[in-house]
Design a protein around this motif. Structure first.
Motif, PDB file in Angstrom:
ATOM      1  N   UNK A 156     -15.926   5.790  -8.914  1.00 16.77           N
ATOM      2  CA  UNK A 156     -15.166   5.880  -8.629  1.00 16.77           C
ATOM      3  C   UNK A 156     -14.955   5.025  -6.905  1.00 16.77           C
ATOM      4  N   UNK A 157     -15.378   4.134  -6.707  1.00 13.64           N
ATOM      5  CA  UNK A 157     -15.639   3.764  -5.268  1.00 13.64           C
ATOM      6  C   UNK A 157     -14.193   2.481  -5.655  1.00 13.64           C
ATOM      7  N   UNK A 158     -14.494   2.106  -6.457  1.00 15.61           N
ATOM      8  CA  UNK A 158     -13.519   0.991  -7.219  1.00 15.61           C
ATOM      9  C   UNK A 158     -12.387   1.669  -7.361  1.00 15.61           C
ATOM     10  N   UNK A 159     -11.942   2.343  -7.746  1.00 15.14           N
ATOM     11  CA  UNK A 159     -10.762   3.904  -7.901  1.00 15.14           C
ATOM     12  C   UNK A 159     -10.634   3.798  -6.593  1.00 15.14           C
ATOM     13  N   UNK A 160     -11.197   3.974  -5.700  1.00 13.64           N
ATOM     14  CA  UNK A 160     -10.679   4.344  -4.295  1.00 13.64           C
ATOM     15  C   UNK A 160      -9.913   2.945  -4.241  1.00 13.64           C
ATOM     16  N   UNK A 161     -10.528   1.364  -4.237  1.00 18.54           N
ATOM     17  CA  UNK A 161     -10.513   0.601  -3.384  1.00 18.54           C
ATOM     18  C   UNK A 161      -9.555   0.114  -3.858  1.00 18.54           C
ATOM     19  N   UNK A 162      -8.993   0.196  -5.136  1.00 20.98           N
ATOM     20  CA  UNK A 162      -7.659   0.057  -6.005  1.00 20.98           C
ATOM     21  C   UNK A 162      -6.410   1.077  -4.964  1.00 20.98           C
ATOM     22  N   UNK A 163      -6.579   2.598  -5.456  1.00 18.63           N
ATOM     23  CA  UNK A 163      -5.614   3.247  -4.849  1.00 18.63           C
ATOM     24  C   UNK A 163      -4.979   2.285  -3.522  1.00 18.63           C
ATOM     25  N   UNK A 220      -3.108  -0.768  -3.464  1.00 13.83           N
ATOM     26  CA  UNK A 220      -1.589  -0.164  -3.771  1.00 13.83           C
ATOM     27  C   UNK A 220      -0.706   0.144  -2.574  1.00 13.83           C
ATOM     28  N   UNK A 221      -1.324   1.244  -1.766  1.00 14.16           N
ATOM     29  CA  UNK A 221      -1.237   1.597  -0.655  1.00 14.16           C
ATOM     30  C   UNK A 221      -0.709   0.735   0.657  1.00 14.16           C
ATOM     31  N   UNK A 222      -1.244  -0.010   0.619  1.00 14.36           N
ATOM     32  CA  UNK A 222      -1.414  -0.944   1.401  1.00 14.36           C
ATOM     33  C   UNK A 222      -0.506  -2.183   1.009  1.00 14.36           C
ATOM     34  N   UNK A 223      -0.510  -2.691  -0.030  1.00 15.32           N
ATOM     35  CA  UNK A 223       0.919  -3.441  -0.537  1.00 15.32           C
ATOM     36  C   UNK A 223       2.135  -2.758  -0.511  1.00 15.32           C
ATOM     37  N   UNK A 242       7.801  -9.309  -4.519  1.00 15.01           N
ATOM     38  CA  UNK A 242       7.483  -8.975  -5.568  1.00 15.01           C
ATOM     39  C   UNK A 242       6.186  -9.534  -5.208  1.00 15.01           C
ATOM     40  N   UNK A 243       5.493 -10.517  -4.772  1.00 12.28           N
ATOM     41  CA  UNK A 243       4.280 -11.323  -4.547  1.00 12.28           C
ATOM     42  C   UNK A 243       3.342 -10.461  -3.950  1.00 12.28           C
ATOM     43  N   UNK A 244       3.711  -9.540  -3.616  1.00 11.18           N
ATOM     44  CA  UNK A 244       2.971  -8.827  -2.296  1.00 11.18           C
ATOM     45  C   UNK A 244       2.030  -8.667  -3.488  1.00 11.18           C
ATOM     46  N   UNK A 245       2.739  -7.852  -4.235  1.00 11.92           N
ATOM     47  CA  UNK A 245       1.977  -6.812  -5.452  1.00 11.92           C
ATOM     48  C   UNK A 245       0.861  -8.026  -6.147  1.00 11.92           C
ATOM     49  N   UNK A 246       1.718  -9.683  -6.676  1.00 16.46           N
ATOM     50  CA  UNK A 246       0.916  -9.713  -8.268  1.00 16.46           C
ATOM     51  C   UNK A 246      -0.677 -10.367  -7.417  1.00 16.46           C
ATOM     52  N   UNK A 247      -0.283 -11.542  -6.163  1.00 16.76           N
ATOM     53  CA  UNK A 247      -0.840 -11.835  -5.383  1.00 16.76           C
ATOM     54  C   UNK A 247      -1.992 -11.566  -5.255  1.00 16.76           C
ATOM     55  N   UNK A 248      -2.541 -10.372  -4.651  1.00 17.28           N
ATOM     56  CA  UNK A 248      -3.747  -9.835  -4.529  1.00 17.28           C
ATOM     57  C   UNK A 248      -4.546  -9.763  -5.733  1.00 17.28           C
ATOM     58  N   UNK A 249      -3.461  -9.108  -7.316  1.00 16.12           N
ATOM     59  CA  UNK A 249      -3.994  -8.822  -7.941  1.00 16.12           C
ATOM     60  C   UNK A 249      -4.891  -9.764  -8.908  1.00 16.12           C
ATOM     61  N   UNK A 250      -4.167 -10.562  -8.835  1.00 13.93           N
ATOM     62  CA  UNK A 250      -4.567 -11.812  -9.334  1.00 13.93           C
ATOM     63  C   UNK A 250      -5.794 -12.590  -8.432  1.00 13.93           C
ATOM     64  N   UNK A 251      -5.913 -12.596  -6.940  1.00 13.39           N
ATOM     65  CA  UNK A 251      -6.799 -13.309  -6.482  1.00 13.39           C
ATOM     66  C   UNK A 251      -7.948 -12.346  -7.133  1.00 13.39           C
ATOM     67  N   UNK A 252      -7.672 -10.918  -7.119  1.00 15.07           N
ATOM     68  CA  UNK A 252      -8.693 -10.168  -7.447  1.00 15.07           C
ATOM     69  C   UNK A 252      -9.765 -10.600  -8.645  1.00 15.07           C
ATOM     70  N   UNK A 253      -8.424 -10.669 -10.008  1.00 16.47           N
ATOM     71  CA  UNK A 253      -8.949 -11.355 -11.149  1.00 16.47           C
ATOM     72  C   UNK A 253      -9.598 -12.846 -11.042  1.00 16.47           C
TER      73      UNK A 253
END
Length: 88
Positions: free
Chosen positions: A2-9, A12-15, A68-79
């Motif tokens: 649940x903590x991970x889902x909250x973090x991801x949500x 997404x809101x900040x992005x 759109x890099x605002x969405x892509x770059x953080x997800x790539x960095x996290x991965x």
């Protein structure tokens, strides 16, 4: 989990907020540059039509899509961080 889902949500809101802010800022800068160019060249005719055509070209440009890099770059960095921490 649940903590991970909250973090991801929250991410997404900040992005989304960052994307909207950057889009408005970038479009405003382009509008100002088009208006300044019009005034500098001393053109005659319909200034608003010129600016709208310029913004339409800008909306279809690659530069606009780079935001759109605002969405892509953080997800790539996290991965990448997850991979590095777990498998290297």
């Amino acid at each position: 989990m649940i903590g991970l889902l909250r973090l991801l949500l929250i991410l997404l809101v900040v992005q989304t907020i960052a994307y909207v802010a950057l889009s408005f800022y970038s479009r405003g800068i382009r509008r100002r540059k088009l208006e300044d160019w019009w005034d500098e060249k001393g053109k005659t005719g319909n200034k608003e039509a010129f600016v709208e055509r310029g913004l339409h070209v800008y909306d279809n440009s690659f530069r606009r899509k780079l935001i759109l890099g605002v969405y892509i770059v953080p997800w790539v960095a996290i991965g990448a961080l997850i991979y590095i921490v777990n498998y290297m």
